[in-house]
Scaffold this motif. Structure first.
Motif, short mmCIF file in Angstrom:
data_model
loop_
_atom_site.label_atom_id
_atom_site.label_comp_id
_atom_site.label_asym_id
_atom_site.label_seq_id
_atom_site.Cartn_x
_atom_site.Cartn_y
_atom_site.Cartn_z
N ASN A 281 0.87 -1.17 0.00
CA ASN A 281 0.00 0.00 0.00
C ASN A 281 0.91 1.22 0.00
O ASN A 281 1.41 1.63 1.05
CB ASN A 281 -0.92 -0.02 1.23
N SER A 282 1.14 1.78 -1.18
CA SER A 282 2.10 2.87 -1.30
C SER A 282 1.61 4.14 -0.59
O SER A 282 2.42 4.97 -0.16
CB SER A 282 2.39 3.17 -2.77
N THR A 283 0.29 4.29 -0.46
CA THR A 283 -0.24 5.46 0.23
C THR A 283 0.09 5.42 1.72
O THR A 283 0.53 6.41 2.31
CB THR A 283 -1.77 5.55 0.04
N ALA A 284 -0.12 4.23 2.33
CA ALA A 284 0.16 4.07 3.76
C ALA A 284 1.61 3.74 4.03
O ALA A 284 2.03 3.69 5.19
CB ALA A 284 -0.74 2.98 4.34
N ASN A 285 2.39 3.47 2.95
CA ASN A 285 3.80 3.10 3.11
C ASN A 285 3.96 1.82 3.92
O ASN A 285 4.91 1.66 4.68
CB ASN A 285 4.58 4.24 3.78
N LYS A 286 3.01 0.87 3.73
CA LYS A 286 3.03 -0.40 4.44
C LYS A 286 2.88 -1.55 3.44
O LYS A 286 2.27 -1.39 2.38
CB LYS A 286 1.87 -0.49 5.46
N TYR A 287 3.43 -2.72 3.80
CA TYR A 287 3.15 -3.91 3.02
C TYR A 287 2.75 -5.04 3.96
O TYR A 287 3.00 -4.98 5.17
CB TYR A 287 4.33 -4.31 2.14
N ARG A 288 2.09 -6.08 3.40
CA ARG A 288 1.56 -7.16 4.23
C ARG A 288 1.51 -8.45 3.43
O ARG A 288 1.59 -8.43 2.18
CB ARG A 288 0.14 -6.81 4.70
N LEU A 289 1.38 -9.54 4.14
CA LEU A 289 1.10 -10.84 3.51
C LEU A 289 -0.40 -10.89 3.27
O LEU A 289 -1.18 -11.05 4.21
CB LEU A 289 1.56 -11.98 4.41
N SER A 290 -0.82 -10.76 2.01
CA SER A 290 -2.25 -10.65 1.69
C SER A 290 -2.84 -11.94 1.15
O SER A 290 -4.07 -12.08 1.12
CB SER A 290 -2.47 -9.53 0.67
N GLY A 291 -2.01 -12.86 0.70
CA GLY A 291 -2.55 -14.08 0.12
C GLY A 291 -1.67 -15.29 0.38
O GLY A 291 -0.44 -15.19 0.38
#
Length: 419
Positions: free
Chosen positions: A296-306
């Motif tokens: 999520n470039s807006t929030a400057n965060k990444y996650r394990l989504s799948g």
């Protein structure tokens, strides 16, 4: 090209079929006079676009004039990745790329390209751009040398758009020019058959057995993914344990089994782009695990989504498949790695969960092939906090005892007179 997945509308497909707009198309990829990929399917695309007044959604059926793009399609003998790319209308395309672990094959990615300058479809569009939306691991898989067959409507979400397939027969890595007579039936059709036409010969799973003893903590593996220019785009060090519930062929009931991924038996691969990264781990020809990270470039965060798993173990009545692309695990800040030494259980679907041990992963912003500063999981922070609290409590208790001793000693001295 890359691909993804979600829910669809059988009513929509039926409506198109009644009006005669929904056509089944046959598409083939050939090399050296041999067919390697063949698909017979119907599809409808639900595409939302912007007009000058408000967003608008159109339903676009895949026309019977669709053709295979010979320049983009491949059997994989040269490029290494089998792919079927179909073109239709004025600059629209649908792409499917495939992968295999030797016993199963699957659609590894799905891509939709649409041209907003096509006013016959996108009336009053405020843009003339060509848009490409992608998704990974849409859950379309079959045993090797069998045809994937799915009559039911199956929807795949690509970004903000949706493609809904029906009457689908598909095979990749084909040994001959025609679709195999042996079929892998999709789960939606299996559920419908079980509900509407149960037979006396069907296996009826009994109550699940008690949970088995786990095989202990798995060995920690080191995995990486490189992008197209050869630089590392994803790093991971972790022990992984699969927890799967399936129908046992020998016991004729649902059993639960744990499998530790062995790093020395596991091959890693994957891909990265600006907003997604996928790590694919294959242990032999029986187990394939995919971990999908999104940014999520807006929030400057990444996650394990799948998380996606394909398993074909010896005692299974049928190959096991599970997927969830709406997860929110291992969330961390762009430019940092995520670390959790404590065992975590990542629930995927009721029949499958993934246990992680001594995990550290970074999916974006990797530099110098090393992990960036780690953000620790809450469980590790809690484990560090407990001994601090206990130590502080003990120190406080010692201090109270010492003060009480000094006060008592002072009072005892005050009771005597000097002679």
């Amino acid at each position: 090209m890359k691909l993804a997945m979600a829910s669809g509308s059988l009513l929509l497909l039926t409506w198109f079929a009644v009006l005669g707009f929904l056509q089944a198309v046959t598409l083939e990829v050939r090399e050296r006079n041999s067919t390697c990929i063949k698909a017979e399917l119907s599809a409808v695309f639900a595409i939302t676009y912007n007009t000058s007044s408000s967003p608008r959604t159109v339903q676009v059926p895949l026309p019977d004039t669709t053709t295979v793009d010979l320049a983009s399609s491949s059997c994989g003998s040269v490029a290494g990745t089998p792919a079927l790319v179909a073109t239709f209308g004025s600059g629209h395309a649908l792409g499917l790329s495939f992968s295999t672990n030797g016993s199963l094959y699957s659609v590894a990615a799905l891509v939709l390209q649409y041209n907003l300058s096509d006013s016959s479809i996108f009336a009053d569009a405020n843009s003339s751009a060509v848009v490409t939306v992608t998704s990974a691991s849409p859950g379309i898989w079959a045993a090797i040398n069998t045809t994937y067959h799915c009559v039911s409507a199956t929807s795949v979400v690509l970004g903000d758009q949706t493609v809904t397939f029906s009457e689908m027969r598909l095979e990749a890595y084909m040994p001959g020019n025609g679709l195999s007579s042996d079929e892998t039936i999709c789960r939606a059709d299996q559920a419908r058959t079980t509900t509407t036409t149960p037979t006396t010969t069907a296996r009826t799973p009994t109550t699940a057995s008690p949970a088995p003893t786990t095989p202990g903590s798995p060995e920690r593996g080191i995995y990486s993914v490189r992008n197209s220019n050869g630089t590392v785009c994803l790093l991971a060090q972790m022990g992984l344990q699969l927890n799967v519930s399936y129908v046992s062929q020998s016991q004729n009931k649902t059993v639960q089994e744990y499998l530790n991924l062995a790093p020395n038996l596991t091959n890693s691969s994957g891909s990265c782009d600006d907003n997604s990264a996928t790590l694919v781990l294959a242990q032999g020809r029986t187990t394939t695990l995919s971990l999908i990270f999104t940014l999520n470039s807006t929030a400057n965060k990444y996650r394990l989504s799948g998380i996606n798993v394909l398993a074909n173990w010896s005692d299974m009545t049928a190959p096991f498949s599970a997927e969830n692309t709406s997860l929110d695990y291992l969330r961390t800040t762009l430019g940092r790695s995520y670390m959790c030494n404590t065992e975590q259980t990542l629930a995927v679907v009721p029949s499958f969960s993934l246990n992680t041990f001594k995990l550290q992963v970074q999916a974006f912003g990797v530099t110098t092939n090393q992990f960036a500063t780690a953000e620790e999981c809450q469980m590790d922070q809690d484990e560090m906090l407990i001994p601090i609290i206990v130590g502080a409590a003990l120190a406080g208790l010692v201090l109270v005892v010492l003060i009480a001793y000094l006060i008592g000693r002072k009072r005892s001295h005050a009771g005597y007179q000097t002679i």
